[in-house]
Design an enzyme around this catalytic site. Sequence first.
Site, PDB file in Angstrom:
ATOM      1  N   GLU A   1       6.294   4.609  12.691  1.00 30.10           N
ATOM      2  CA  GLU A   1       5.479   5.796  13.012  1.00 30.10           C
ATOM      3  C   GLU A   1       4.606   5.599  14.245  1.00 30.10           C
ATOM      4  OE1 GLU A   1       4.902   3.648  10.684  1.00 30.10           O
ATOM      5  OE2 GLU A   1       2.756   3.268  10.532  1.00 30.10           O
TER       6      GLU A   1
ATOM      7  N   ARG B   1       0.080  -7.431  10.568  1.00 27.57           N
ATOM      8  CA  ARG B   1      -0.220  -8.191   9.329  1.00 27.57           C
ATOM      9  C   ARG B   1       0.838  -7.884   8.263  1.00 27.57           C
ATOM     10  NH1 ARG B   1      -4.654  -6.049  10.876  1.00 27.57           N
ATOM     11  NH2 ARG B   1      -4.885  -4.625   9.131  1.00 27.57           N
TER      12      ARG B   1
ATOM     13  N   ARG C   1       2.959 -11.022   0.947  1.00 26.67           N
ATOM     14  CA  ARG C   1       1.962 -10.320   1.770  1.00 26.67           C
ATOM     15  C   ARG C   1       1.572 -11.197   2.957  1.00 26.67           C
ATOM     16  NH1 ARG C   1      -3.170  -9.554  -0.792  1.00 26.67           N
ATOM     17  NH2 ARG C   1      -3.590  -8.184   0.950  1.00 26.67           N
TER      18      ARG C   1
ATOM     19  N   CYS D   1       5.308  -1.308   5.474  1.00 23.72           N
ATOM     20  CA  CYS D   1       4.276  -2.357   5.467  1.00 23.72           C
ATOM     21  C   CYS D   1       3.540  -2.409   4.117  1.00 23.72           C
ATOM     22  CB  CYS D   1       3.337  -2.161   6.648  1.00 23.72           C
ATOM     23  SG  CYS D   1       2.490  -3.675   7.102  1.00 23.72           S
TER      24      CYS D   1
ATOM     25  N   HIS E   1       6.317  -0.717  11.382  1.00 20.83           N
ATOM     26  CA  HIS E   1       5.706   0.616  11.439  1.00 20.83           C
ATOM     27  C   HIS E   1       6.434   1.519  12.438  1.00 20.83           C
ATOM     28  CE1 HIS E   1       1.806  -0.222   9.360  1.00 20.83           C
ATOM     29  NE2 HIS E   1       2.086  -1.461   9.714  1.00 20.83           N
TER      30      HIS E   1
HETATM   31  N1  GLN Z   1      -1.504  -6.854   5.028  1.00 19.50           N
HETATM   32  C1  GLN Z   1      -1.589  -5.537   4.498  1.00 19.50           C
HETATM   33  C2  GLN Z   1      -1.565  -5.533   2.961  1.00 19.50           C
HETATM   34  O1  GLN Z   1      -1.455  -6.526   2.317  1.00 19.50           O
HETATM   35  C3  GLN Z   1      -0.491  -4.638   5.017  1.00 19.50           C
HETATM   36  C4  GLN Z   1      -0.717  -4.353   6.486  1.00 19.50           C
HETATM   37  C5  GLN Z   1      -0.206  -3.031   6.968  1.00 19.50           C
HETATM   38  O2  GLN Z   1       0.153  -2.141   6.192  1.00 19.50           O
HETATM   39  N2  GLN Z   1      -0.231  -2.857   8.253  1.00 19.50           N
HETATM   40  O3  GLN Z   1      -1.686  -4.481   2.439  1.00 19.50           O
END
Ligand code: GLN
Length: 209
Positions: free
Chosen positions: A188, A146, A111, A82, A186
Site C-alpha cells: 500500500e 519491522r 515477529r 505485516c 507493505h
Molecule cells: N513489528 C510489528 C508487529 O509486531 C509489525 C510492523 C508493521 O506492521 N509494519 O506488529
Amino acid sequence: MTSAPVIGVLAVQGDAREHLQALAACGARAEPVRRASELTRVQGLVLPGGESTTIDKLLRAFELAEPLRERISGGLPVYGSCAGMILLAQRLVDAHRGQQTLGGIDMLVQRNAFGRQVDSFEADLPVQGIAGTADSPGLMRAVFIRAPWVQEVGEQVQVLARVPCGARRGAIVAVRQGNALATAFHPEVTGDLRVHRYFVDLVRTVDRG
Ligand code: GLN
C-alpha cells in the site's frame, strides 16, 4: 453481487487509509471496520500493518476478535500485511506476553524477524501469481518495516514469495491458504496495486461461488 465488492479494512490501529485508497482504486467499495456490525457487511477484509500487540488488545476490547475468527474460519477472504500477517498466523515466535492471533493460515510467524539493524529495507521480489510467473519473471518492489517472516508452513499453505538475496535469502514473505493471503511487506505504500487487485479478484471469485 454488484460489480463492486464491499471490502473492509480493519481500522482499529495502523495504516488503514492507504489500503482503503488502494482498494477503491481497484474498483472495490472500501469501508473501514471498527465494530462487529460493520464486519457483517463486508465480502472481504484487509488487516493492515501497524502494531500487532496493540491491534490484538483493541480487537479484544472492542469484542471484534471472536466475530473475526468466526468469519475467517467460515471462509471470508482476508489479506494481512505485516502486522496483519502476524494476526493471521496460527502460531508466533517472539509473541508479546499473552498476545493472541486470529489464525487463518497454518504458519509459524516470527515477529520483527529481520532484526534491529534492518528495521526497514526494500527488495525486488517475484511474487507467484501476482508479479511474475515461472514463464515470465516479473518483480515487485517490496517495502519491509519491522517486518515478520514465516518460519514454517503447513501442507495447505502456498508460498508466494521469498527474499531473493542477501543474508535473509529464502525467508518466506508472502503466502496464501485458501481465501487467506498474507505478505510481510507493505504494497500500500508503493503505489503498486497488483496485490490489492489480486485480492479484489479473489473476493469477486469467492462471491460468485
Ligand atoms: N513489528 C510489528 C508487529 O509486531 C509489525 C510492523 C508493521 O506492521 N509494519 O506488529
